[in-house]
Design a protein around this motif. Structure first.
Motif, PDB file in Angstrom:
ATOM      1  N   GLN A 116      28.759 -54.021  38.664  1.00  0.00           N
ATOM      2  CA  GLN A 116      29.370 -52.761  38.235  1.00  0.00           C
ATOM      3  C   GLN A 116      29.020 -51.531  37.960  1.00  0.00           C
ATOM      4  O   GLN A 116      29.331 -50.590  37.430  1.00  0.00           O
ATOM      5  CB  GLN A 116      30.183 -53.318  36.908  1.00  0.00           C
ATOM      6  CG  GLN A 116      31.094 -54.488  36.898  1.00  0.00           C
ATOM      7  CD  GLN A 116      31.607 -55.083  35.731  1.00  0.00           C
ATOM      8  OE1 GLN A 116      31.173 -54.722  34.688  1.00  0.00           O
ATOM      9  NE2 GLN A 116      32.597 -55.779  35.620  1.00  0.00           N
ATOM     10  N   ARG A 142      39.196 -48.522  41.209  1.00  0.00           N
ATOM     11  CA  ARG A 142      39.989 -48.869  39.844  1.00  0.00           C
ATOM     12  C   ARG A 142      39.503 -50.198  39.342  1.00  0.00           C
ATOM     13  O   ARG A 142      40.051 -50.443  38.168  1.00  0.00           O
ATOM     14  CB  ARG A 142      41.423 -48.737  40.315  1.00  0.00           C
ATOM     15  CG  ARG A 142      41.934 -47.218  40.717  1.00  0.00           C
ATOM     16  CD  ARG A 142      43.371 -47.191  40.973  1.00  0.00           C
ATOM     17  NE  ARG A 142      43.804 -45.790  41.052  1.00  0.00           N
ATOM     18  CZ  ARG A 142      44.787 -45.469  41.688  1.00  0.00           C
ATOM     19  NH1 ARG A 142      45.962 -46.271  41.805  1.00  0.00           N
ATOM     20  NH2 ARG A 142      45.131 -44.113  41.628  1.00  0.00           N
ATOM     21  N   GLU A 143      38.999 -51.014  40.018  1.00  0.00           N
ATOM     22  CA  GLU A 143      38.480 -52.438  39.541  1.00  0.00           C
ATOM     23  C   GLU A 143      37.290 -52.187  38.653  1.00  0.00           C
ATOM     24  O   GLU A 143      36.909 -53.092  37.917  1.00  0.00           O
ATOM     25  CB  GLU A 143      38.322 -53.536  40.413  1.00  0.00           C
ATOM     26  CG  GLU A 143      39.608 -54.052  41.013  1.00  0.00           C
ATOM     27  CD  GLU A 143      40.262 -54.808  39.817  1.00  0.00           C
ATOM     28  OE1 GLU A 143      40.043 -55.792  39.466  1.00  0.00           O
ATOM     29  OE2 GLU A 143      41.529 -54.398  39.731  1.00  0.00           O
ATOM     30  N   ASN A 144      36.665 -51.077  38.882  1.00  0.00           N
ATOM     31  CA  ASN A 144      35.417 -50.800  37.983  1.00  0.00           C
ATOM     32  C   ASN A 144      35.738 -50.366  36.620  1.00  0.00           C
ATOM     33  O   ASN A 144      36.525 -49.481  36.411  1.00  0.00           O
ATOM     34  CB  ASN A 144      34.540 -49.760  38.831  1.00  0.00           C
ATOM     35  CG  ASN A 144      32.985 -49.551  38.227  1.00  0.00           C
ATOM     36  OD1 ASN A 144      32.918 -49.185  37.026  1.00  0.00           O
ATOM     37  ND2 ASN A 144      32.231 -50.289  39.044  1.00  0.00           N
ATOM     38  N   PRO A 145      34.836 -51.182  35.680  1.00  0.00           N
ATOM     39  CA  PRO A 145      35.248 -50.665  34.303  1.00  0.00           C
ATOM     40  C   PRO A 145      34.859 -49.229  33.810  1.00  0.00           C
ATOM     41  O   PRO A 145      35.414 -48.672  32.778  1.00  0.00           O
ATOM     42  CB  PRO A 145      34.254 -51.647  33.457  1.00  0.00           C
ATOM     43  CG  PRO A 145      33.173 -52.051  34.594  1.00  0.00           C
ATOM     44  CD  PRO A 145      33.716 -51.929  35.707  1.00  0.00           C
ATOM     45  N   TYR A 146      34.042 -48.571  34.796  1.00  0.00           N
ATOM     46  CA  TYR A 146      33.800 -47.185  34.464  1.00  0.00           C
ATOM     47  C   TYR A 146      34.531 -46.242  35.118  1.00  0.00           C
ATOM     48  O   TYR A 146      34.243 -45.137  35.217  1.00  0.00           O
ATOM     49  CB  TYR A 146      32.364 -46.739  34.856  1.00  0.00           C
ATOM     50  CG  TYR A 146      31.477 -47.855  34.065  1.00  0.00           C
ATOM     51  CD1 TYR A 146      31.047 -47.867  32.343  1.00  0.00           C
ATOM     52  CD2 TYR A 146      30.594 -48.840  34.651  1.00  0.00           C
ATOM     53  CE1 TYR A 146      30.312 -48.767  32.064  1.00  0.00           C
ATOM     54  CE2 TYR A 146      29.887 -49.824  34.137  1.00  0.00           C
ATOM     55  CZ  TYR A 146      29.873 -49.536  32.672  1.00  0.00           C
ATOM     56  OH  TYR A 146      28.555 -50.439  31.810  1.00  0.00           O
ATOM     57  N   THR A 147      35.711 -46.723  35.831  1.00  0.00           N
ATOM     58  CA  THR A 147      36.684 -45.666  36.647  1.00  0.00           C
ATOM     59  C   THR A 147      37.234 -44.640  35.929  1.00  0.00           C
ATOM     60  O   THR A 147      37.246 -43.549  36.784  1.00  0.00           O
ATOM     61  CB  THR A 147      37.557 -46.664  37.186  1.00  0.00           C
ATOM     62  OG1 THR A 147      38.260 -46.046  38.151  1.00  0.00           O
ATOM     63  CG2 THR A 147      38.610 -46.931  36.163  1.00  0.00           C
ATOM     64  N   SER A 149      35.770 -43.258  33.190  1.00  0.00           N
ATOM     65  CA  SER A 149      34.563 -42.607  32.263  1.00  0.00           C
ATOM     66  C   SER A 149      33.341 -41.965  33.180  1.00  0.00           C
ATOM     67  O   SER A 149      32.584 -41.201  32.538  1.00  0.00           O
ATOM     68  CB  SER A 149      33.914 -43.399  31.309  1.00  0.00           C
ATOM     69  OG  SER A 149      33.449 -44.710  31.910  1.00  0.00           O
TER      70      SER A 149
END
Length: 259
Positions: A116, A142-147, A149
Motif C-alpha cells: 500500500q 482507488r483501492e489504495n487507503p491513501y487515495t 490523502s
C-alpha cells in the motif's frame, strides 16, 4: 545511444542541474578573471557566462541515460541490498523506461502492491495509464487507503480522469492534490532534499498546467489563464512555460480508450 523522453517534471530537474553545473563553471571563470583583471571585468564575465548558461539550459531538450549495461548492474546491486517499496518502485521504473520491459515492471509492482505504498501505487498506475489500461489504473489508485490523502496518488488519479475526458472530476482531484501538497509536499521518492524541493516545485507547476488544460476544455478561460500563470511562475526555464494557445481543444478524443 537512444534518448529517453522524460516527463516534464523530471526533465525540469535535469535542466536545472545542468544550469547549476554551467553556473559553477561561470563562477570559476569569474574568479580567474577577478584575480587577473579585477572586479568589474570579473562581474561582466560572470553575468555573460550565466546568461549563456541559461540559454544553453533553455535549448537543452534531452539527456542521455547511462549505458544499459551499467544501468542493469546498478539495478541488480540496489535491489539485492534494498527491497523496500521505494526501491521496488525505482527498479520497476528503470525496467519500464530504460529497458522497455513493460510486463516485468507491471508484474513486479503488482507483487508488492499489498504494501500500500503511495509511490509504488502511483508508479504502477502511471505505467498502466501509459499503456492505455485506464480502468485498471483507476482501480489501483482507488483501492489504495491513501487515495484521498496523498498528493501524488491524487495527481495520478487526476491524470487518468483527464485522459478519459472526465474534466470536472479531474479538476476536483487536482485542486485537492494542490491543497494537500502545501502541507506535505510531494513526491516522496527518497531523493536528496534539494532534488526533492525541485521535484515538488516541478510537480506543482505540472498540476497547475493540468488544471489549466481542464478549465480550458470546460471553457472557464479565466481559471485557465490563472493556472497557466501559477504554473509558469514555478518554472525557471521559460521553454517549459505554457500558453493558452498550446492547449488542445479536447485531448481525450485522440486518446486510445480502455483496453
Amino acid at each position: 545511444m537512444k534518448q529517453i523522453e522524460f516527463d516534464q517534471e523530471i526533465l525540469y530537474v535535469y535542466k536545472l542541474y545542468f544550469f547549476f553545473l554551467l553556473c559553477s563553471l561561470s563562477f570559476i571563470i569569474g574568479a580567474i578573471i577577478f584575480w587577473r583583471f579585477g572586479f568589474i571585468a570579473s562581474f561582466i564575465a560572470f553575468l555573460s557566462c550565466s546568461l549563456l548558461s541559461y540559454i544553453a539550459m533553455i535549448r537543452k531538450k534531452n539527456f542521455l541515460p547511462p549505458e544499459k549495461k551499467l544501468t542493469i548492474q546498478r539495478m541488480v546491486r540496489e535491489i539485492t541490498q534494498d527491497t523496500s517499496p521505494l526501491a521496488i518502485s525505482r527498479f520497476a521504473s528503470q525496467l519500464y523506461f530504460y529497458l522497455h520491459e513493460t510486463k516485468q515492471a507491471i508484474s513486479l509492482l503488482e507483487k508488492y502492491l499489498p504494501t500500500q505504498d503511495p509511490l509504488l501505487c502511483a508508479t504502477l498506475a502511471d505505467i498502466l495509464l501509459r499503456e492505455g489500461r485506464t480502468r485498471q489504473a483507476l482501480f489501483v489508485l482507488r483501492e489504495n487507503p491513501y487515495t484521498i490523502s496523498d498528493p501524488l496518488l491524487l495527481a495520478t488519479q487526476g491524470h487518468v480522469l483527464q485522459q478519459t475526458g472526465k474534466y470536472q472530476e479531474a479538476v476536483k482531484i487536482y485542486e485537492r492534490s494542490l491543497r494537500l501538497s502545501q502541507k506535505t509536499g510531494f513526491p516522496h521518492n527518497g531523493a536528496p532534499w534539494f532534488t526533492q524541493i525541485l521535484l515538488s516545485l516541478s510537480y506543482k507547476a505540472s498540476l497547475h498546467h493540468s488544471l489549466a488544460e481542464c478549465y480550458f476544455i470546460l471553457e472557464d478561460y479565466q481559471q485557465a489563464k490563472k493556472h497557466i500563470r501559477y504554473g509558469n511562475m514555478r518554472l525557471f526555464d521559460i521553454s517549459l512555460w505554457k500558453k493558452l494557445g498550446q492547449i488542445p481543444s479536447d485531448p481525450a478524443r485522440n486518446y486510445t480508450k480502455l483496453r
